[in-house]
Design an enzyme around this catalytic site. Structure first.
Site, PDB file in Angstrom:
ATOM      1  N   ASN A  38      64.891   9.674  23.261  1.00 36.41           N
ATOM      2  CA  ASN A  38      66.177   9.982  22.616  1.00 36.41           C
ATOM      3  C   ASN A  38      66.185  11.446  22.180  1.00 36.41           C
ATOM      4  O   ASN A  38      67.238  12.055  22.031  1.00 36.41           O
ATOM      5  CB  ASN A  38      66.458   9.059  21.412  1.00 36.41           C
ATOM      6  N   GLY A  40      65.819  15.430  22.421  1.00 36.06           N
ATOM      7  CA  GLY A  40      66.024  16.485  23.410  1.00 36.06           C
ATOM      8  C   GLY A  40      65.566  17.764  22.748  1.00 36.06           C
ATOM      9  O   GLY A  40      66.201  18.232  21.814  1.00 36.06           O
ATOM     10  N   GLN A 223      64.245  13.783  15.878  1.00 39.14           N
ATOM     11  CA  GLN A 223      65.413  13.440  15.048  1.00 39.14           C
ATOM     12  C   GLN A 223      65.356  14.190  13.699  1.00 39.14           C
ATOM     13  O   GLN A 223      64.885  15.293  13.673  1.00 39.14           O
ATOM     14  CB  GLN A 223      65.519  11.919  14.831  1.00 39.14           C
ATOM     15  N   THR A 238      68.516   6.270  13.718  1.00 34.64           N
ATOM     16  CA  THR A 238      67.639   5.856  14.793  1.00 34.64           C
ATOM     17  C   THR A 238      66.722   4.745  14.255  1.00 34.64           C
ATOM     18  O   THR A 238      66.863   4.333  13.104  1.00 34.64           O
ATOM     19  CB  THR A 238      66.862   7.060  15.376  1.00 34.64           C
ATOM     20  N   ASP A 332      72.414  33.313  13.575  1.00 34.60           N
ATOM     21  CA  ASP A 332      73.244  34.185  14.421  1.00 34.60           C
ATOM     22  C   ASP A 332      74.603  33.559  14.741  1.00 34.60           C
ATOM     23  O   ASP A 332      75.602  34.254  14.910  1.00 34.60           O
ATOM     24  CB  ASP A 332      72.513  34.507  15.736  1.00 34.60           C
TER      25      ASP A 332
HETATM   26  P1  GDP Z   1      65.726  20.002  18.395  1.00 35.25           P
HETATM   27  O1  GDP Z   1      66.115  18.650  18.894  1.00 35.25           O
HETATM   28  O2  GDP Z   1      65.699  20.066  16.905  1.00 35.25           O
HETATM   29  O3  GDP Z   1      64.468  20.524  19.005  1.00 35.25           O
HETATM   30  O4  GDP Z   1      66.917  20.988  18.831  1.00 35.25           O
HETATM   31  P2  GDP Z   1      67.647  21.047  20.261  1.00 35.25           P
HETATM   32  O5  GDP Z   1      66.735  21.698  21.216  1.00 35.25           O
HETATM   33  O6  GDP Z   1      68.208  19.722  20.644  1.00 35.25           O
HETATM   34  O7  GDP Z   1      68.906  21.932  19.912  1.00 35.25           O
HETATM   35  C1  GDP Z   1      68.784  23.215  19.392  1.00 35.25           C
HETATM   36  C2  GDP Z   1      69.534  24.187  20.322  1.00 35.25           C
HETATM   37  O8  GDP Z   1      69.705  25.429  19.660  1.00 35.25           O
HETATM   38  C3  GDP Z   1      68.770  24.522  21.584  1.00 35.25           C
HETATM   39  O9  GDP Z   1      69.688  24.783  22.613  1.00 35.25           O
HETATM   40  C4  GDP Z   1      68.005  25.789  21.207  1.00 35.25           C
HETATM   41  O10 GDP Z   1      67.679  26.599  22.344  1.00 35.25           O
HETATM   42  C5  GDP Z   1      69.014  26.461  20.346  1.00 35.25           C
HETATM   43  N1  GDP Z   1      68.459  27.320  19.268  1.00 35.25           N
HETATM   44  C6  GDP Z   1      67.380  27.119  18.482  1.00 35.25           C
HETATM   45  N2  GDP Z   1      67.280  28.078  17.538  1.00 35.25           N
HETATM   46  C7  GDP Z   1      68.335  28.900  17.737  1.00 35.25           C
HETATM   47  C8  GDP Z   1      68.820  30.075  17.052  1.00 35.25           C
HETATM   48  O11 GDP Z   1      68.266  30.520  16.063  1.00 35.25           O
HETATM   49  N3  GDP Z   1      69.980  30.623  17.523  1.00 35.25           N
HETATM   50  C9  GDP Z   1      70.651  30.125  18.606  1.00 35.25           C
HETATM   51  N4  GDP Z   1      71.777  30.725  18.995  1.00 35.25           N
HETATM   52  N5  GDP Z   1      70.227  29.032  19.263  1.00 35.25           N
HETATM   53  C10 GDP Z   1      69.094  28.425  18.836  1.00 35.25           C
HETATM   54  P1  IMO Z   2      66.266  15.301  18.421  1.00 30.87           P
HETATM   55  O1  IMO Z   2      64.785  15.019  18.340  1.00 30.87           O
HETATM   56  C1  IMO Z   2      70.322  14.142  17.404  1.00 30.87           C
HETATM   57  C2  IMO Z   2      71.140   9.833  17.301  1.00 30.87           C
HETATM   58  C3  IMO Z   2      72.036   9.237  18.376  1.00 30.87           C
HETATM   59  C4  IMO Z   2      72.664   8.087  17.604  1.00 30.87           C
HETATM   60  C5  IMO Z   2      71.518   7.596  16.716  1.00 30.87           C
HETATM   61  C6  IMO Z   2      70.765   6.409  17.286  1.00 30.87           C
HETATM   62  O2  IMO Z   2      66.654  16.023  19.659  1.00 30.87           O
HETATM   63  O3  IMO Z   2      66.722  15.965  17.177  1.00 30.87           O
HETATM   64  P2  IMO Z   2      69.008   6.095  19.243  1.00 30.87           P
HETATM   65  O4  IMO Z   2      69.118   6.359  20.714  1.00 30.87           O
HETATM   66  O5  IMO Z   2      67.891   6.842  18.582  1.00 30.87           O
HETATM   67  O6  IMO Z   2      68.973   4.622  18.922  1.00 30.87           O
HETATM   68  O7  IMO Z   2      70.386   6.644  18.630  1.00 30.87           O
HETATM   69  O8  IMO Z   2      70.628   8.708  16.595  1.00 30.87           O
HETATM   70  N1  IMO Z   2      69.977  10.595  17.821  1.00 30.87           N
HETATM   71  C7  IMO Z   2      69.876  11.925  17.766  1.00 30.87           C
HETATM   72  N2  IMO Z   2      70.744  12.856  17.335  1.00 30.87           N
HETATM   73  N3  IMO Z   2      69.087  14.492  17.829  1.00 30.87           N
HETATM   74  C8  IMO Z   2      68.198  13.565  18.239  1.00 30.87           C
HETATM   75  O9  IMO Z   2      66.929  13.859  18.554  1.00 30.87           O
HETATM   76  C9  IMO Z   2      68.588  12.211  18.260  1.00 30.87           C
HETATM   77  N4  IMO Z   2      67.988  11.048  18.617  1.00 30.87           N
HETATM   78  C10 IMO Z   2      68.837  10.069  18.332  1.00 30.87           C
HETATM   79  O10 IMO Z   2      72.997  10.163  18.818  1.00 30.87           O
HETATM   80  O11 IMO Z   2      73.665   8.581  16.754  1.00 30.87           O
HETATM   81 MG    MG Z   3      67.572  17.787  20.126  1.00 26.56          MG
END
Ligand code: GDP
Ligand code: IMO
Ligand code: MG
Length: 422
Positions: A38, A40, A223, A238, A332
């Site tokens: 789940n 990303g 999460q 979750t 930013d």
């Molecule tokens: P995570 O699930 O907490 O690891 O976060 P995600 O990877 O799902 O989402 C964060 C998004 O923001 C990704 O596309 C990163 O490349 C981007 N990101 C992280 N830090 C920064 C930042 O300081 N500035 C910008 N513009 N993007 C960022």
């Molecule tokens: P990262 O690690 C944001 C959300 C789903 C849904 C709820 C339950 O990238 O931060 P699930 O599939 O876990 O049963 O879904 O939790 N959710 C997230 N939202 N970032 C995530 O992971 C998530 N993993 C689950 O959108 O609302």
């Molecule tokens: Mg994520």
């Protein structure tokens, strides 16, 4: 020498992976402790973007070991796909990944049940449909299949048959969905054994041994606090514990092993899926945050709901997790806003609330302070001194409201767009 834990302080997607990659420079081992595909997790290094779902975000550092802890639920096919992708991208992960023998496997019937449940729910959760809830449920029902079980052919076959007897009834009789055969499930398990069998071991002992040898360990949460099954906005959560307790449960480490807990906070707020979100901005500011911040899910591609920083929520997150510092990301993205709102508390029917509760969160009204924005592009800033004064004021204001120091600031997606804030 102790461990550092990285925890999302909001509703996930705070930029944890970027910060895990950053902190991995000073560590020997990175451990994912809960959740599954789940998650990303995006890391941008050398202008290249990598998205991980199961593999710890420290994997790009060639000499580091990545452990998938006992608290994770692992989809074998997804894992193999991610390993193959790493291979194609020229990242050598051979002998650098270790999988806990105690973690639970996500099998196709978990995905089918996840999807069928979402279909019939009158109020949808908006899950990622990765089989997370059904797999953790099986763990609690004691009908789950663990990674170590793959080495006991007779035992695992009987366990899969037992689980299937229940799942097939549920899928066919209740949901009217196709059933699974034992052969198709066993084929996946055999493939996993062939491709990943040699990576499976007792990770609890491995981690304690590493600590006794003076190795440094980073614990990577998926999460975030407000999606925690116990502390979050139930039922819109979750099925695991991203918060500090989950870090211990999901690795077998203990309190005395931990010396830093870093909360990752986005400079504004996002949420994917359903559930309360007091500072959500459904208007043009929300749209602008979504576009400027690229706020589309890394797992499902869904547009993320966007809104303003909520210090009331983070204060609760700090309480639950005991953050020793905050890494503030995506500062930013706020560039170009004339005014930036920050929620400093909540009101209900015009009365200021003195306690954070999750049960009334869908009804509260945020109380906002408005701060002046800045127009400069801050992505090249290398220290607090380089920031425009209004950006500095914004950071100071947040620190004052939450009572925890900001230690790191992120001003762009790349590794390089990061600095220590003092
Ligand atoms: P995570 O699930 O907490 O690891 O976060 P995600 O990877 O799902 O989402 C964060 C998004 O923001 C990704 O596309 C990163 O490349 C981007 N990101 C992280 N830090 C920064 C930042 O300081 N500035 C910008 N513009 N993007 C960022
Ligand atoms: P990262 O690690 C944001 C959300 C789903 C849904 C709820 C339950 O990238 O931060 P699930 O599939 O876990 O049963 O879904 O939790 N959710 C997230 N939202 N970032 C995530 O992971 C998530 N993993 C689950 O959108 O609302
Ligand atoms: Mg994520």
């Amino acid at each position: 020498m102790g461990c550092t834990v990285i925890i999302g302080s909001q509703w996930g997607d705070e930029g944890k992976a970027k910060m895990v990659d950053y902190f991995t420079r000073d560590t020997d081992i990175v451990v994912r402790y809960q959740g599954g595909a789940n998650a990303g997790h995006t890391v941008v290094a050398g202008g290249k973007k990598y998205i991980f779902h199961l593999i710890p975000s420290g994997i790009l550092h060639k000499d580091k070991i990545c452990v998938i802890g006992n608290g994770v639920v692992l989809d074998p096919l997804q894992f193999i796909e991610e390993m193959e992708l790493l291979d194609k991208q020229g990242i050598d992960s051979e002998n650098r990944i270790i999988i806990s023998d105690c973690l639970h496997l996500i099998l196709p019937y978990h995905l089918a049940v996840d999807s069928a449940l979402e279909e019939i729910r009158t109020k949808k959760i908006g899950t990622t449909v990765r089989g997370i809830g059904p797999s953790y449920s099986d763990k609690c029902l004691r009908i789950g299949i663990r990674a170590g079980d793959i080495f006991e052919e007779d035992v695992i076959k009987a366990r899969v048959a037992g689980a299937l007897a229940m799942k097939n009834r549920l899928l066919k009789d209740v949901f009217g969905k196709p059933e699974f055969t034992i052969d198709e499930i066993m084929a996946i398990i055999h493939k996993f054994k062939e491709k990943a069998g040699k990576l499976i071991r007792n990770t609890q002992n491995y981690l304690h041994q590493a600590i006794s040898e003076g190795k440094r360990i980073l614990l990577e949460g998926a999460q975030g606090y407000a999606l925690d099954i116990d502390h979050g906005t139930y039922p819109y959560v979750t099925s695991s514990n991203p918060t500090i307790g989950g870090a211990l449960l999901g690795t077998g480490l203990n309190v005395s092993n931990i010396d830093e807990v870093i909360g990752i906070s986005k400079a504004y707020l996002t949420r994917v899926g359903e559930g309360p979100f007091p500072t959500e901005d459904g208007g043009s500011d929300g749209d602008r945050l979504r576009v400027n911040g690229g706020e589309f899910g890394s797992t499902t591609g869904r547009p993320r709901r966007c809104g303003w920083f909520d210090t009331e929520l983070i204060r609760q997150s700090c309480k639950i997790n005991g953050f020793t510092g905050i890494a503030l990301t995506k500062l930013d993205v706020l560039g170009g806003f004339k005014k930036i709102k920050v929620a400093v508390g909540y009101e209900l029917k015009g009365k200021r609330l003195d306690m954070f509760q999750t049960y009334n969160l869908h009804r509260v009204e945020p109380v906002y302070e408005e701060l002046d924005g800045w127009d400069e592009n801050i992505s090249k800033c290398k220290s607090a001194d380089d920031l425009p004064s209004n950006a500095k004021d914004y950071l100071r204001f947040i620190e004052q409201c939450i009572g925890v120091k900001i230690k790191v600031v992120s001003v762009g997606p790349d590794r390089e767009n990061t600095f220590i804030y003092e």
